[in-house]
Scaffold this motif. Structure first.
Motif, PDB file in Angstrom:
ATOM      1  N   GLU A 129       3.892   6.756   2.947  1.00 11.64           N
ATOM      2  CA  GLU A 129       3.381   6.282   1.665  1.00 11.64           C
ATOM      3  C   GLU A 129       3.788   4.823   1.506  1.00 11.64           C
ATOM      4  O   GLU A 129       4.811   4.390   2.047  1.00 11.64           O
ATOM      5  CB  GLU A 129       3.945   7.095   0.487  1.00 11.64           C
ATOM      6  CG  GLU A 129       3.504   8.547   0.448  1.00 11.64           C
ATOM      7  CD  GLU A 129       2.044   8.722   0.085  1.00 11.64           C
ATOM      8  OE1 GLU A 129       1.427   7.728  -0.390  1.00 11.64           O
ATOM      9  OE2 GLU A 129       1.524   9.833   0.268  1.00 11.64           O
ATOM     10  N   THR A 130       3.009   4.070   0.730  1.00 11.80           N
ATOM     11  CA  THR A 130       3.337   2.666   0.494  1.00 11.80           C
ATOM     12  C   THR A 130       3.191   2.323  -0.983  1.00 11.80           C
ATOM     13  O   THR A 130       2.416   2.947  -1.706  1.00 11.80           O
ATOM     14  CB  THR A 130       2.428   1.718   1.303  1.00 11.80           C
ATOM     15  OG1 THR A 130       1.072   1.919   0.888  1.00 11.80           O
ATOM     16  CG2 THR A 130       2.555   1.967   2.791  1.00 11.80           C
ATOM     17  N   GLY A 131       3.951   1.324  -1.401  1.00 11.18           N
ATOM     18  CA  GLY A 131       3.856   0.816  -2.756  1.00 11.18           C
ATOM     19  C   GLY A 131       3.021  -0.452  -2.790  1.00 11.18           C
ATOM     20  O   GLY A 131       2.543  -0.932  -1.756  1.00 11.18           O
ATOM     21  N   PRO A 132       2.874  -1.049  -3.969  1.00  7.64           N
ATOM     22  CA  PRO A 132       1.989  -2.206  -4.130  1.00  7.64           C
ATOM     23  C   PRO A 132       2.444  -3.457  -3.383  1.00  7.64           C
ATOM     24  O   PRO A 132       1.626  -4.327  -3.085  1.00  7.64           O
ATOM     25  CB  PRO A 132       1.989  -2.446  -5.651  1.00  7.64           C
ATOM     26  CG  PRO A 132       3.235  -1.778  -6.151  1.00  7.64           C
ATOM     27  CD  PRO A 132       3.440  -0.603  -5.257  1.00  7.64           C
ATOM     28  N   GLN A 133       3.730  -3.572  -3.057  1.00  8.91           N
ATOM     29  CA  GLN A 133       4.220  -4.754  -2.358  1.00  8.91           C
ATOM     30  C   GLN A 133       4.418  -4.520  -0.858  1.00  8.91           C
ATOM     31  O   GLN A 133       4.969  -5.369  -0.158  1.00  8.91           O
ATOM     32  CB  GLN A 133       5.531  -5.225  -2.977  1.00  8.91           C
ATOM     33  CG  GLN A 133       5.401  -5.652  -4.432  1.00  8.91           C
ATOM     34  CD  GLN A 133       6.719  -6.165  -4.985  1.00  8.91           C
ATOM     35  OE1 GLN A 133       7.539  -6.717  -4.279  1.00  8.91           O
ATOM     36  NE2 GLN A 133       6.915  -5.975  -6.288  1.00  8.91           N
ATOM     37  N   ARG A 165       3.984  -4.300   3.086  1.00 10.24           N
ATOM     38  CA  ARG A 165       3.311  -5.154   4.061  1.00 10.24           C
ATOM     39  C   ARG A 165       3.025  -4.395   5.352  1.00 10.24           C
ATOM     40  O   ARG A 165       2.904  -4.976   6.419  1.00 10.24           O
ATOM     41  CB  ARG A 165       4.190  -6.374   4.372  1.00 10.24           C
ATOM     42  CG  ARG A 165       4.399  -7.285   3.160  1.00 10.24           C
ATOM     43  CD  ARG A 165       5.276  -8.470   3.466  1.00 10.24           C
ATOM     44  NE  ARG A 165       6.647  -8.072   3.745  1.00 10.24           N
ATOM     45  CZ  ARG A 165       7.655  -8.928   3.868  1.00 10.24           C
ATOM     46  NH1 ARG A 165       7.439 -10.228   3.742  1.00 10.24           N
ATOM     47  NH2 ARG A 165       8.877  -8.498   4.118  1.00 10.24           N
ATOM     48  N   VAL A 166       2.894  -3.097   5.242  1.00 12.32           N
ATOM     49  CA  VAL A 166       2.658  -2.272   6.421  1.00 12.32           C
ATOM     50  C   VAL A 166       1.779  -1.103   6.000  1.00 12.32           C
ATOM     51  O   VAL A 166       1.835  -0.618   4.875  1.00 12.32           O
ATOM     52  CB  VAL A 166       3.999  -1.771   6.999  1.00 12.32           C
ATOM     53  CG1 VAL A 166       4.761  -0.943   5.988  1.00 12.32           C
ATOM     54  CG2 VAL A 166       3.785  -0.973   8.280  1.00 12.32           C
ATOM     55  N   GLU A 167       0.946  -0.652   6.940  1.00 12.90           N
ATOM     56  CA  GLU A 167       0.004   0.416   6.612  1.00 12.90           C
ATOM     57  C   GLU A 167       0.597   1.786   6.929  1.00 12.90           C
ATOM     58  O   GLU A 167       1.511   1.918   7.742  1.00 12.90           O
ATOM     59  CB  GLU A 167      -1.304   0.231   7.385  1.00 12.90           C
ATOM     60  CG  GLU A 167      -1.211   0.408   8.890  1.00 12.90           C
ATOM     61  CD  GLU A 167      -0.828  -0.865   9.634  1.00 12.90           C
ATOM     62  OE1 GLU A 167      -1.003  -0.896  10.865  1.00 12.90           O
ATOM     63  OE2 GLU A 167      -0.329  -1.811   8.977  1.00 12.90           O
ATOM     64  N   ILE A 168       0.052   2.798   6.292  1.00 14.92           N
ATOM     65  CA  ILE A 168       0.455   4.180   6.545  1.00 14.92           C
ATOM     66  C   ILE A 168       0.157   4.532   8.004  1.00 14.92           C
ATOM     67  O   ILE A 168      -0.884   4.173   8.549  1.00 14.92           O
ATOM     68  CB  ILE A 168      -0.283   5.135   5.585  1.00 14.92           C
ATOM     69  CG1 ILE A 168       0.211   4.904   4.150  1.00 14.92           C
ATOM     70  CG2 ILE A 168      -0.081   6.597   5.984  1.00 14.92           C
ATOM     71  CD1 ILE A 168      -0.546   5.690   3.106  1.00 14.92           C
ATOM     72  N   GLY A 169       1.095   5.242   8.616  1.00 10.75           N
ATOM     73  CA  GLY A 169       0.943   5.654  10.013  1.00 10.75           C
ATOM     74  C   GLY A 169       1.623   4.730  11.009  1.00 10.75           C
ATOM     75  O   GLY A 169       1.735   5.082  12.190  1.00 10.75           O
ATOM     76  N   HIS A 175      13.186  11.744   5.023  1.00  9.97           N
ATOM     77  CA  HIS A 175      12.350  10.773   4.324  1.00  9.97           C
ATOM     78  C   HIS A 175      13.246   9.684   3.741  1.00  9.97           C
ATOM     79  O   HIS A 175      14.357   9.966   3.274  1.00  9.97           O
ATOM     80  CB  HIS A 175      11.535  11.432   3.204  1.00  9.97           C
ATOM     81  CG  HIS A 175      10.448  12.331   3.702  1.00  9.97           C
ATOM     82  ND1 HIS A 175      10.714  13.573   4.243  1.00  9.97           N
ATOM     83  CD2 HIS A 175       9.110  12.157   3.778  1.00  9.97           C
ATOM     84  CE1 HIS A 175       9.572  14.138   4.608  1.00  9.97           C
ATOM     85  NE2 HIS A 175       8.582  13.306   4.340  1.00  9.97           N
ATOM     86  N   VAL A 176      12.759   8.468   3.766  1.00  9.89           N
ATOM     87  CA  VAL A 176      13.567   7.308   3.383  1.00  9.89           C
ATOM     88  C   VAL A 176      12.762   6.412   2.449  1.00  9.89           C
ATOM     89  O   VAL A 176      11.548   6.231   2.640  1.00  9.89           O
ATOM     90  CB  VAL A 176      13.976   6.502   4.634  1.00  9.89           C
ATOM     91  CG1 VAL A 176      14.652   5.189   4.264  1.00  9.89           C
ATOM     92  CG2 VAL A 176      14.888   7.336   5.526  1.00  9.89           C
ATOM     93  N   LEU A 177      13.439   5.842   1.454  1.00 14.57           N
ATOM     94  CA  LEU A 177      12.861   4.806   0.611  1.00 14.57           C
ATOM     95  C   LEU A 177      13.387   3.455   1.084  1.00 14.57           C
ATOM     96  O   LEU A 177      14.600   3.236   1.112  1.00 14.57           O
ATOM     97  CB  LEU A 177      13.244   5.023  -0.853  1.00 14.57           C
ATOM     98  CG  LEU A 177      12.676   6.261  -1.535  1.00 14.57           C
ATOM     99  CD1 LEU A 177      13.318   6.432  -2.914  1.00 14.57           C
ATOM    100  CD2 LEU A 177      11.174   6.156  -1.660  1.00 14.57           C
ATOM    101  N   ALA A 178      12.517   2.545   1.476  1.00 11.06           N
ATOM    102  CA  ALA A 178      12.925   1.221   1.947  1.00 11.06           C
ATOM    103  C   ALA A 178      12.001   0.178   1.342  1.00 11.06           C
ATOM    104  O   ALA A 178      10.938   0.503   0.800  1.00 11.06           O
ATOM    105  CB  ALA A 178      12.882   1.159   3.475  1.00 11.06           C
ATOM    106  N   GLY A 179      12.401  -1.071   1.445  1.00  6.39           N
ATOM    107  CA  GLY A 179      11.622  -2.156   0.857  1.00  6.39           C
ATOM    108  C   GLY A 179      10.990  -3.044   1.908  1.00  6.39           C
ATOM    109  O   GLY A 179      11.237  -2.904   3.107  1.00  6.39           O
ATOM    110  N   PRO A 180      10.164  -3.990   1.481  1.00  5.13           N
ATOM    111  CA  PRO A 180       9.478  -4.878   2.432  1.00  5.13           C
ATOM    112  C   PRO A 180      10.433  -5.698   3.290  1.00  5.13           C
ATOM    113  O   PRO A 180      10.137  -5.971   4.454  1.00  5.13           O
ATOM    114  CB  PRO A 180       8.642  -5.789   1.525  1.00  5.13           C
ATOM    115  CG  PRO A 180       8.450  -5.019   0.261  1.00  5.13           C
ATOM    116  CD  PRO A 180       9.717  -4.235   0.092  1.00  5.13           C
ATOM    117  N   SER A 181      11.581  -6.094   2.751  1.00  5.45           N
ATOM    118  CA  SER A 181      12.470  -6.974   3.511  1.00  5.45           C
ATOM    119  C   SER A 181      13.084  -6.293   4.722  1.00  5.45           C
ATOM    120  O   SER A 181      13.351  -6.941   5.731  1.00  5.45           O
ATOM    121  CB  SER A 181      13.587  -7.508   2.611  1.00  5.45           C
ATOM    122  OG  SER A 181      14.524  -6.492   2.286  1.00  5.45           O
TER     123      SER A 181
END
Length: 319
Positions: free
Chosen positions: A24-28, A30-34, A97-103
């Protein structure tokens, strides 16, 4: 790790070198699902160091990586309704499952064996980057690496990739010295075998120009400084003691440089894909470092890490 953490911070989900697939991805994002991604250290992306492409020295690095929460004591994780701290190293990757950010979410162009990709996030990035990025080693350099663990052996590989004229690994473990030779060390040295500085002078033709310390032991740091030739450089990457006496007179007399290095001075979004490509090409034979353990065998993996029987234990899991 948990045994060293304040009780008020527990329970917490740890894990700092993650590899997975985006679901899954959020609005910010920079990577696509899969896409396969490597999870590395987090940075804010806005402070002066981040703006200057030095995210490892982010002004908010401690808050983002070491608190293990959202910086306000909240968490998105629950176990049986009980809050768990999550966000260690911006990821808490000891989880399915992990929650991570764009950085700190680095996409790979092509899939890579997850057990080999995981160490790129920190230990390999630190070791290789210290040689290639922080010291800019080249063909005229003689490099000595103190400590042949995951970071130290990565530094050995970095020195080989840089084409350094001499690469010496110093470690008391005979098996690790053997691995260092396989990975490109031109010589190895047992630190209990006499005068280390004198041996290094012989092995490098006058002394190393660059020393990398991964041990954080004051006695080893002192030896590294004594062994360096004039105008040489010592890179400190080991985490351990917070203070150590330095021979200031020697440093000044020989014109030595001493600097700390975090995460190999790298921009992970540029450096980790580069390391992944080196791994695919066989220039970073990480299979010689990695020992795989099922996540359910965490105790065995931890014991192997503490005893040194495994250079780089990697936990694998199924969903």
């Amino acid at each position: 790790v948990a045994a060293r953490w304040p009780a008020r911070k527990l329970p917490m989900v740890f894990g700092h070198e993650g590899v997975g697939t985006v679901v899954e991805t959020g609005p910010q994002a920079r990577v696509e699902i899969g896409r396969q991604v490597v999870l590395t250290f987090a940075s804010c992306g806005r402070c002066p160091n981040c703006a200057a492409a030095r995210p490892a020295y982010c002004d908010h690095a401690t808050t983002l990586n070491m608190r293990g929460d959202r910086a306000d004591d909240t968490s998105a994780l629950r176990l049986g309704g009980i809050p768990l701290r999550g966000g260690f190293f911006g990821q808490s990757s000891f989880a399915t499952h992990v929650l991570a950010g764009p950085s700190n979410t680095v996409p790979l162009a092509e899939p890579l064996d997850p057990a080999l990709a995981a160490p790129l996030a920190c230990s390999v990035q630190t070791g290789v980057g210290t040689v290639l990025n922080a010291t800019s080693a080249g063909a005229d350099d003689a490099v000595v690496v103190f400590g042949a663990g995951g970071v130290g052996l990565s530094a050995v590989m970095g020195a080989r990739i840089a084409g350094c004229r001499a690469v010496v690994a110093v470690d008391p473990n005979v098996e690790r010295r053997s691995v260092a030779t396989e990975l490109g060390a031109t010589a190895v040295l047992d630190p209990t075998d006499g005068d280390v500085a004198a041996h290094l002078a012989d092995l490098t033709g006058g002394g190393p120009t660059i020393a990398v310390d991964t041990t954080a032991l004051p006695s080893v740091i002192a030896t590294a400084l004594a062994a360096l030739r004039s105008c040489g450089a010592l890179a400190l990457v080991g985490l351990g003691v917070l203070t150590a006496e330095l021979p200031v007179g020697l440093i000044m007399a020989k014109g030595l440089r001493v600097r700390g290095v975090i995460e190999g001075d790298s921009d992970p979004h540029a450096f980790i894909p580069y390391l992944a490509e080196l791994t695919r090409r066989g220039e970073l034979p990480l299979e010689k470092l990695v020992t795989r353990f099922a996540f359910d065998d965490f105790g065995a993996a931890w014991a192997a890490a503490v005893s040194g029987t495994a250079i780089k234990p990697v936990l694998t899991m199924t969903r």
